[in-house]
Every structure is written in structure tokens, then in C-alpha cells.
Design a protein around this motif. Sequence first.
Motif, PDB file in Angstrom:
ATOM      1  N   LEU A 122       0.855  -1.189   0.000  1.00  0.00           N
ATOM      2  CA  LEU A 122       0.000   0.000   0.000  1.00  0.00           C
ATOM      3  C   LEU A 122       0.887   1.234   0.000  1.00  0.00           C
ATOM      4  CD1 LEU A 122      -2.568  -0.966   2.814  1.00  0.00           C
ATOM      5  CD2 LEU A 122      -2.484  -1.709   0.440  1.00  0.00           C
ATOM      6  N   VAL A 123       0.513   2.224  -0.796  1.00  0.00           N
ATOM      7  CA  VAL A 123       1.305   3.447  -0.906  1.00  0.00           C
ATOM      8  C   VAL A 123       0.363   4.648  -0.935  1.00  0.00           C
ATOM      9  CG1 VAL A 123       3.032   4.714  -2.229  1.00  0.00           C
ATOM     10  CG2 VAL A 123       3.064   2.212  -2.225  1.00  0.00           C
ATOM     11  N   ASN A 124       0.675   5.640  -0.129  1.00  0.00           N
ATOM     12  CA  ASN A 124      -0.112   6.871  -0.071  1.00  0.00           C
ATOM     13  C   ASN A 124       0.830   8.059  -0.167  1.00  0.00           C
ATOM     14  OD1 ASN A 124      -1.400   9.230   1.553  1.00  0.00           O
ATOM     15  ND2 ASN A 124      -3.133   7.889   1.139  1.00  0.00           N
ATOM     16  N   PRO A 125       0.513   9.056  -0.987  1.00  0.00           N
ATOM     17  CA  PRO A 125       1.413  10.205  -1.146  1.00  0.00           C
ATOM     18  C   PRO A 125       1.353  11.189   0.007  1.00  0.00           C
ATOM     19  CG  PRO A 125      -0.556  10.523  -2.477  1.00  0.00           C
ATOM     20  CD  PRO A 125      -0.654   9.135  -1.881  1.00  0.00           C
ATOM     21  N   ARG A 126       0.682  10.792   1.101  1.00  0.00           N
ATOM     22  CA  ARG A 126       0.495  11.640   2.284  1.00  0.00           C
ATOM     23  C   ARG A 126      -0.329  12.887   1.943  1.00  0.00           C
ATOM     24  NH1 ARG A 126       3.283   9.874   6.703  1.00  0.00           N
ATOM     25  NH2 ARG A 126       4.997   8.416   6.330  1.00  0.00           N
ATOM     26  N   VAL A 127      -1.351  12.684   1.120  1.00  0.00           N
ATOM     27  CA  VAL A 127      -2.306  13.738   0.799  1.00  0.00           C
ATOM     28  C   VAL A 127      -3.699  13.216   1.159  1.00  0.00           C
ATOM     29  CG1 VAL A 127      -3.295  15.211  -0.998  1.00  0.00           C
ATOM     30  CG2 VAL A 127      -0.866  14.565  -1.095  1.00  0.00           C
ATOM     31  N   PRO A 128      -4.373  13.790   2.159  1.00  0.00           N
ATOM     32  CA  PRO A 128      -5.722  13.326   2.490  1.00  0.00           C
ATOM     33  C   PRO A 128      -6.694  13.680   1.376  1.00  0.00           C
ATOM     34  CG  PRO A 128      -5.166  15.272   3.788  1.00  0.00           C
ATOM     35  CD  PRO A 128      -3.921  14.881   3.051  1.00  0.00           C
ATOM     36  N   LEU A 129      -7.661  12.806   1.138  1.00  0.00           N
ATOM     37  CA  LEU A 129      -8.629  13.022   0.061  1.00  0.00           C
ATOM     38  C   LEU A 129      -9.998  12.578   0.565  1.00  0.00           C
ATOM     39  CD1 LEU A 129      -9.056  13.901  -2.879  1.00  0.00           C
ATOM     40  CD2 LEU A 129      -8.564  11.547  -3.572  1.00  0.00           C
ATOM     41  N   ALA A 130     -10.891  13.528   0.780  1.00  0.00           N
ATOM     42  CA  ALA A 130     -12.221  13.223   1.297  1.00  0.00           C
ATOM     43  C   ALA A 130     -13.046  12.477   0.245  1.00  0.00           C
ATOM     44  CB  ALA A 130     -12.937  14.502   1.718  1.00  0.00           C
ATOM     45  N   THR A 131     -13.893  11.574   0.707  1.00  0.00           N
ATOM     46  CA  THR A 131     -14.685  10.743  -0.201  1.00  0.00           C
ATOM     47  C   THR A 131     -15.719  11.548  -0.980  1.00  0.00           C
ATOM     48  OG1 THR A 131     -14.393   8.811   1.210  1.00  0.00           O
ATOM     49  CG2 THR A 131     -16.284   8.785  -0.268  1.00  0.00           C
TER      50      THR A 131
END
Length: 267
Positions: free
Chosen positions: A163-172
Amino acid sequence: MSLHETAYAKLNLALHVRARRGDGYHELETLFAFVDAGDRLAARASALDELRVAGEFAGALSDPFDNIVMQALTVLPRAEGLAITLEKNLPVAAGLGGGSADAGAVFRLVERSHGWPDDWASRAARLGADVPACVRSETCLGRGTGTELEPGPTDLAGTPVLLVNPRVPLATGPVFKAWDGIDRGPLPMGTAREIALAGRNDLEAPAIALCPEIAEVLAALRATPAWLARMSGSGATCFALFDSAAQRDAAAAGLPAQWWRLAGNLR
């Protein structure tokens, strides 16, 4: 006595958005899968329900009383309270069902300590569309808003996943709102591997429009030996499936240091 549970990270191996509903939700068809790692919960008996949050992403949960863990405790009747420590290891607003996974772990803790009411599934659905799937945290097919569940094929159990996340939150909400409304067809049939390979995530394009970093993560994962790389849920976390743990670990080592990553296996 202290009880412990893992809130297993949720993945959508495929996510087909079929239509907007009159109630504001969307008709979905998805193949849920779960990683053998995630947040960690510890619970002990207490006079009152309590919640303490620790871990890398604890700061993203500013109000413990508004946390879905407390909401889950509220909908489950018990003779005594539970004091829970939540180790928040999964990023928030990341497409991993982190809050739903935490709620699912609470359900399992309560089942072990007090048992469940007969209508536990409807109580779980009240907390969020992903929560019923996260209670069992087993591969399954989801329809409707994601709460209509049926057993899924288990051929991918043990598959190495990154799993990889660019450390940018993204609301649904904004991602669903940006979906173009085009029905691109139903979820395919077959094994989990066949469904994943022939399926798609209809939220990938609108999520990338809102968070271009997702495209960078996908490009990096697709440059590895992974046999599938895709965004999970509404993003921004992406996942890659590998034939061996060695391939997965080498791929993780080659990613930008600033990205969050979690290596594990599918349950």
C-alpha cells in the motif's frame, strides 16, 4: 484482562460505480479484500467507555468523542464499558476504510467480551457503508451502497501486497461528486484474481483530477513487477499485488522516501 484486535486495512480490488441514487448515495459493485495489518486496538473493562488515540496518524483525529470507535461502542449494548487505546497506523481519508476498519475491530472486541445483538449488521451499516464488510474483514462482494454482502472468492489469500499513499488526504464526498456519471458496466465474474484484473476503479479518474499525486504513485507501482496496481476506494492510497514477498519488498525500497507505505499480505 486486555483484549487486542487489528483493524485490517480495507482494499477495493475493483470498484464499479453504476448509478447515482435518489438518496444521495451511489450504487456500487465492489470486491473487498483486507490486508493482514492496519490500526491496532487494545481494550479493557471500564466503568465508562473511553478512547485514547496514539500512533503516527493520531493527530488527524482531533475529537475522540466524534471518533467512529466511540460511535461503534454507542450502538453496541453492554453491561459494562470498554476503555480502548487506538494505535492509528493508517492514514486518514485514504481509501483504506481506516475508520470503518476501526469500527469493525470494535465489533469483534465486543463480540469476544459481551457477544453481539442479532441485528449487529444493521447497527454496523448505520456507522458507514464499509463497516459491515470491515466487521468480518474477509474477502467479499459488496453491492448497493456496499452494505449488501456476499462471500467472495478466496484465491488471493496470502498474496503479497504493498500500500502506498502520497500523504495527501482526500475526502470521499468530493471524489464521488466528481464522478462523470457514466455506467461502464458490471463487476466481472470469476476468481478474485480474474475479477481484479478485468475490473476497474471508476473513482480513479476523478480522484486523480483532485489529487494528481495519485497518478505519480500509480506510475511508480506500475513500473514494478506487480501484476496489478490500482487505487483503493476513493483514494488517495494505491495498492500493488505481487507474486512474491521479495518483489514487493524490493518495490517498496525503490519508492520515494516521503510516501507512506505498508507491506503485508491479503487475508
